[in-house]
Design an enzyme around this catalytic site. Structure first.
Site, mmCIF file in Angstrom:
data_model
loop_
_atom_site.group_PDB
_atom_site.id
_atom_site.type_symbol
_atom_site.label_atom_id
_atom_site.label_comp_id
_atom_site.label_asym_id
_atom_site.label_seq_id
_atom_site.Cartn_x
_atom_site.Cartn_y
_atom_site.Cartn_z
ATOM 1 N N CYS A 143 0.719 -1.344 0.180
ATOM 2 C CA CYS A 143 -0.003 -0.033 0.051
ATOM 3 C C CYS A 143 0.899 0.948 0.142
ATOM 4 O O CYS A 143 1.874 1.037 0.716
ATOM 5 C CB CYS A 143 -0.893 0.027 1.273
ATOM 6 S SG CYS A 143 -2.172 -1.329 1.363
ATOM 7 N N ARG B 164 3.783 -0.331 -4.899
ATOM 8 C CA ARG B 164 3.440 -0.792 -3.661
ATOM 9 C C ARG B 164 2.127 -1.330 -3.520
ATOM 10 O O ARG B 164 1.790 -2.042 -2.447
ATOM 11 C CB ARG B 164 3.595 0.538 -2.494
ATOM 12 C CG ARG B 164 4.743 1.333 -2.640
ATOM 13 C CD ARG B 164 4.687 2.226 -1.371
ATOM 14 N NE ARG B 164 4.752 1.648 -0.214
ATOM 15 C CZ ARG B 164 5.803 1.691 0.786
ATOM 16 N NH1 ARG B 164 6.992 1.734 0.294
ATOM 17 N NH2 ARG B 164 5.598 1.132 2.014
ATOM 18 N N TRP C 97 -2.657 -2.708 -1.586
ATOM 19 C CA TRP C 97 -2.438 -4.083 -1.906
ATOM 20 C C TRP C 97 -3.265 -4.782 -0.817
ATOM 21 O O TRP C 97 -3.050 -4.856 0.306
ATOM 22 C CB TRP C 97 -0.991 -4.485 -1.466
ATOM 23 C CG TRP C 97 -0.459 -5.670 -1.823
ATOM 24 C CD1 TRP C 97 -0.295 -6.275 -3.207
ATOM 25 C CD2 TRP C 97 -0.439 -6.738 -0.909
ATOM 26 N NE1 TRP C 97 0.001 -7.578 -2.921
ATOM 27 C CE2 TRP C 97 0.079 -8.011 -1.906
ATOM 28 C CE3 TRP C 97 -0.838 -6.991 0.326
ATOM 29 C CZ2 TRP C 97 0.233 -9.183 -1.090
ATOM 30 C CZ3 TRP C 97 -0.619 -8.242 0.983
ATOM 31 C CH2 TRP C 97 -0.164 -9.509 0.467
ATOM 32 N N ASN D 110 -1.777 1.837 5.607
ATOM 33 C CA ASN D 110 -1.083 0.882 5.282
ATOM 34 C C ASN D 110 -0.511 0.013 6.457
ATOM 35 O O ASN D 110 0.037 0.246 7.434
ATOM 36 C CB ASN D 110 0.405 1.605 4.685
ATOM 37 C CG ASN D 110 1.286 0.606 4.139
ATOM 38 O OD1 ASN D 110 1.174 -0.677 4.119
ATOM 39 N ND2 ASN D 110 2.628 1.084 4.204
ATOM 40 N N GLY D 111 -0.933 -1.281 6.388
ATOM 41 C CA GLY D 111 -0.550 -2.042 7.571
ATOM 42 C C GLY D 111 -1.584 -3.110 7.926
ATOM 43 O O GLY D 111 -2.686 -3.253 7.041
ATOM 44 N N GLU E 222 17.162 -17.517 -7.952
ATOM 45 C CA GLU E 222 16.708 -16.191 -8.488
ATOM 46 C C GLU E 222 16.272 -16.137 -9.827
ATOM 47 O O GLU E 222 15.311 -15.512 -9.985
ATOM 48 C CB GLU E 222 17.923 -15.341 -8.271
ATOM 49 C CG GLU E 222 17.680 -13.706 -8.636
ATOM 50 C CD GLU E 222 16.628 -13.027 -7.898
ATOM 51 O OE1 GLU E 222 16.159 -13.635 -6.984
ATOM 52 O OE2 GLU E 222 16.392 -11.912 -8.460
ATOM 53 N N LYS F 267 12.440 -14.796 -10.754
ATOM 54 C CA LYS F 267 12.111 -13.704 -11.861
ATOM 55 C C LYS F 267 10.995 -14.135 -12.428
ATOM 56 O O LYS F 267 10.232 -13.435 -12.911
ATOM 57 C CB LYS F 267 13.334 -13.401 -12.193
ATOM 58 C CG LYS F 267 14.541 -12.434 -11.738
ATOM 59 C CD LYS F 267 13.889 -11.155 -11.333
ATOM 60 C CE LYS F 267 13.203 -11.117 -9.932
ATOM 61 N NZ LYS F 267 13.922 -10.730 -8.685
ATOM 62 N N GLU G 101 7.517 -14.467 -11.096
ATOM 63 C CA GLU G 101 6.869 -13.490 -10.842
ATOM 64 C C GLU G 101 6.383 -12.529 -11.942
ATOM 65 O O GLU G 101 5.379 -12.055 -12.129
ATOM 66 C CB GLU G 101 7.990 -12.299 -10.144
ATOM 67 C CG GLU G 101 8.432 -12.530 -9.201
ATOM 68 C CD GLU G 101 9.410 -11.368 -8.375
ATOM 69 O OE1 GLU G 101 8.818 -10.779 -7.667
ATOM 70 O OE2 GLU G 101 10.482 -11.234 -8.779
ATOM 71 N N HIS H 76 17.019 -36.297 -7.892
ATOM 72 C CA HIS H 76 16.170 -36.790 -6.622
ATOM 73 C C HIS H 76 14.707 -36.357 -6.674
ATOM 74 O O HIS H 76 13.985 -36.405 -5.592
ATOM 75 C CB HIS H 76 16.711 -36.252 -5.427
ATOM 76 C CG HIS H 76 18.510 -36.735 -5.251
ATOM 77 N ND1 HIS H 76 18.787 -37.944 -4.698
ATOM 78 C CD2 HIS H 76 19.472 -35.875 -5.498
ATOM 79 C CE1 HIS H 76 20.081 -38.118 -4.779
ATOM 80 N NE2 HIS H 76 20.524 -36.891 -5.043
ATOM 81 N N LYS I 273 5.950 -4.046 -4.044
ATOM 82 C CA LYS I 273 7.170 -3.989 -3.966
ATOM 83 C C LYS I 273 7.796 -4.205 -2.568
ATOM 84 O O LYS I 273 8.755 -4.613 -2.393
ATOM 85 C CB LYS I 273 7.718 -2.461 -4.514
ATOM 86 C CG LYS I 273 9.003 -2.308 -4.562
ATOM 87 C CD LYS I 273 9.652 -2.984 -5.754
ATOM 88 C CE LYS I 273 11.209 -2.840 -5.730
ATOM 89 N NZ LYS I 273 11.876 -4.001 -6.287
HETATM 90 O O1 M6R Z 1 12.865 -5.080 0.076
HETATM 91 P P1 M6R Z 1 13.354 -6.607 0.479
HETATM 92 O O2 M6R Z 1 14.487 -6.907 -0.214
HETATM 93 O O3 M6R Z 1 13.269 -6.749 1.860
HETATM 94 O O4 M6R Z 1 12.174 -7.316 -0.264
HETATM 95 C C1 M6R Z 1 12.212 -8.941 -0.140
HETATM 96 C C2 M6R Z 1 11.380 -9.591 -1.039
HETATM 97 O O5 M6R Z 1 9.775 -8.963 -0.797
HETATM 98 C C3 M6R Z 1 11.624 -9.148 -2.630
HETATM 99 O O6 M6R Z 1 12.931 -9.471 -3.054
HETATM 100 C C4 M6R Z 1 10.790 -9.906 -3.756
HETATM 101 O O7 M6R Z 1 11.106 -11.577 -3.512
HETATM 102 C C5 M6R Z 1 10.876 -9.389 -5.127
HETATM 103 N N1 M6R Z 1 9.745 -9.057 -5.499
HETATM 104 C C6 M6R Z 1 11.757 -10.201 -5.798
HETATM 105 O O8 M6R Z 1 11.931 -9.809 -7.218
#
Ligand code: M6R
Length: 611
Positions: free
Chosen positions: A2, A27, A73, A99-100, A484, A488, A491, A507, A606
């Site tokens: 948010c 956000r 969000w 937000n929260g 990673e 990516k 996502e 395995h 984000k």
């Molecule tokens: O702001 P942060 O690095 O603490 O965030 C951690 C994760 O939320 C963040 O890396 C998330 O996995 C991303 N969307 C990855 O691309």
């Protein structure tokens, strides 16, 4: 999670709030809305992205010198017009954004229902708002006082902004666990979840602390704690330019941020690494170097992509410094009663510096006497401020929801930390140290070369975009890069992807392999290369489609792979900084080829400020 914006001053509030919401849309983008004060409180809100709310208000009288806005969000209640913020109190007197998460909202709701309150939304926010309004009416007190009384009973995280129908100048704001920045202008104040909606107007900001209430008028900013004692606002100067938060000619923030990496890695190394002299200067780390070395182990805490950076660091620190490292998911660490003793060293890694799980995990560890070192991108963020010391990644604002340049910034910082500690601990030879420093300094140029493969990778994306699943395999330092790469891809393209250690594949995941399954091997030249090539054979024997990220001069992998991505040579310790780049581009181009909004992938936000 948010985004919140507020404005009070001499300008028209709506354009300021709207622009701020667009900047904070990363956000959360389930719904958005604004509240203005113009002959009474006016609330406009709409499910979907900010542009949809903007369309919905065309033709309305939006004149107001005070306003609050929210981009959501969803937590409590589905994304809908009804659940969108701002919410209006039942009396219609107060508008509020939040937000929260209010954890004890159900109990408070029951109390309010028994008093005859009804609710228009499913949100915890509307409960808190009516709770505040109820306290205000019963106590015949100011809104500020009612907020203070209410927040003493609240369990959970919040950043709230409220405006009252009878006060055309004042925004009451409060935070605990969710960020709030206040920009100080001449006869005006700007409030936001981060500095991006503010820098256009002023560089002077105040980061509000947990348990503080801000009473914000055009000419006055008063900060108080929940005990009603005045606090002195600490004014910070923003070190950020407007251009850094704009797309700068790129179609998407994600692509811009991928292409910025030669510069952002350079910025991260600059002033710290002097490869010619063979020195690494990191004052925050140096101050604690002896304690880190003496500590029996290092615990790394992070989430998502930052957790992957932690895994790379584990391999490197153990190899170079011979210090045991444990890498923990913050969400697990905070709840599983971990053993943390006085003097333990914890490295928290976070792009945003606001991730709720990471923040609470290190708060708990700090209370137990641990030393907290923060590797953070957002300057002045909560994790940065909570840490005893640390190092910023200096990647600049990362707007794309998928983390790219922040990840390479984290890797660069962690590699310098490992080299520094190894040097102090004398677990590295002078030759190896010098050679790794030189290699690290060459990374920005090598990344620039890799980015020239963009067109080639775009073609691969076209070829593989219709896959329903994808495996990413790597060993050693490249294993976290495989994780990673998979993160990516899922996502951005919503293709189911798994990262695995290449040898572990047999395995279980090997059962998935058939002629339809693309398998991305991160197979650059390193100590494990021959073994990875054997794993490639195993996939080919089962007709899987192999896309191999390899090193120049590798003559074997091209004979096995269906497609190759060739990278410049690098020491295996440095390699993760290079091997991650083509995987970012692959995810980006597949997402685009499938027609998705890569900057705002579905269901994500984000900055994950809820647990
Ligand atoms: O702001 P942060 O690095 O603490 O965030 C951690 C994760 O939320 C963040 O890396 C998330 O996995 C991303 N969307 C990855 O691309």
């Amino acid at each position: 999670m948010c985004g919140i914006v507020g404005y009070t001053g001499h300008r028209e509030a709506y354009p300021v709030v709207l622009k701020g919401l667009k900047r904070l849309e990363y956000r959360g983008y389930d719904s958005s809305g604004v509240a203005l004060l113009n002959g009474g409180l006016k609330v406009y809100k709409k499910k979907g992205k900010v542009a949809e709310m903007e369309d919905a208000v065309v033709g309305k009288d939006l004149h107001s010198h005070i306003g609050i806005g929210h981009t959501r969000w969803a937590t409590h209640g589905e994304p809908s017009d009804r659940n969108a913020h701002p919410h209006l109190s039942q009396s219609g007197d107060i508008a509020m954004i939040h937000n929260g998460i209010i954890e004890n909202y159900a109990k408070i709701k029951t109390e309010l229902v028994s008093k005859g309150y009804t609710f228009k939304s499913d949100t915890d926010t509307e409960v808190l708002l009516n709770f505040i309004d109820d306290i205000k009416k019963n106590n015949e007190c100011s809104l500020e006082e009612a907020v203070r009384i209410a927040l003493r009973r609240i369990v959970g995280a919040y950043c709230i902004l409220l405006i009252h129908k009878d006060d055309p100048e004042t925004i009451i704001a409060a935070r605990k666990g969710s960020p709030l920045v206040i920009g100080i202008g001449k006869g005006e104040h700007f409030l936001a979840s981060d500095a991006s909606p503010i820098i256009e107007y002023t560089k002077e900001v105040v980061y509000v602390n947990d348990y503080e209430i801000a009473i914000v008028k055009p000419d006055e900013l008063i900060l108080k704690n929940l005990g009603n004692d005045k606090q002195t606002p600490f004014i910070t100067k923003l070190d950020m330019e407007l251009a850094a938060i704009e797309k700068g000619g790129y179609d998407h923030f994600m692509l811009k941020e991928i292409f910025e990496q030669p510069q952002t890695i350079f910025d991260c190394l600059r002033g710290r690494l002097d490869a010619d002299k063979g020195t690494i200067t990191m004052s925050g780390i140096e101050k604690y170097a002896e304690q880190i070395i003496q500590a029996g182990r290092i615990i790394i805490i992070a989430c998502g992509t930052s957790w992957h950076a932690g895994l790379v660091a584990e391999y490197i620190i153990e190899e170079l410094c011979r210090i045991p490292v444990e890498v923990e998911y913050a969400s697990e660490f905070r709840y599983r009663n971990p053993i943390v003793n006085k003097g333990d060293v914890i490295i928290a890694i976070s792009q945003s510096g606001e991730t709720a799980d990471t923040l609470v995990a290190i708060e708990n560890a700090k209370e137990k006497g641990a030393i907290i070192l923060g590797i953070v991108n957002v300057v002045g963020s909560s994790i940065a401020r909570l840490s005893h010391a640390g190092a910023y990644t200096h990647a600049g604002p990362e707007i794309g929801v998928a983390s790219t340049k922040a990840f390479t910034g984290q890797l660069a910082v962690l590699m310098m930390v490992a080299l520094k500690l190894a040097q102090v601990k004398q677990t590295i030879t002078a030759e190896r140290y010098t050679s790794l420093c030189k290699e690290l300094a060459e990374v920005p140029d090598k990344v620039a070369d890799i980015l020239k493969l963009d067109e080639h990778i775009q073609k691969l994306a076209e070829k593989y975009k219709d896959a329903t699943d994808c495996l990413f395999l790597g060993r050693g330092y490249n294993f976290p890069i495989a994780l990673e790469g998979a993160l990516k891809l899922k996502e951005i393209s919503y293709i189911h992807a798994e990262g695995y250690p290449a040898a572990e594949m047999k395995h279980g995941p090997i059962a998935l392999v058939d002629e339809h399954l693309p398998v991305v091997f991160v197979a650059t030249k390193d100590s494990y290369h021959e073994k990875v090539v054997s794993n490639m054979q195993e996939i080919k024997a089962r007709k899987g489609k192999v896309i191999a990220v390899i090193t120049e001069g590798d003559t074997v992998s091209p004979t096995l792979a269906d497609d190759i991505i060739v990278l410049p040579p690098a020491d295996e310790i440095i390699a993760p900084l290079l091997t991650t780049i083509p995987l970012q581009l692959l995810a980006y181009h597949i997402g685009i080829a499938k027609g998705y909004d890569v900057d705002k992938p579905r269901n994500l936000a984000k900055s994950v400020t809820v647990e």
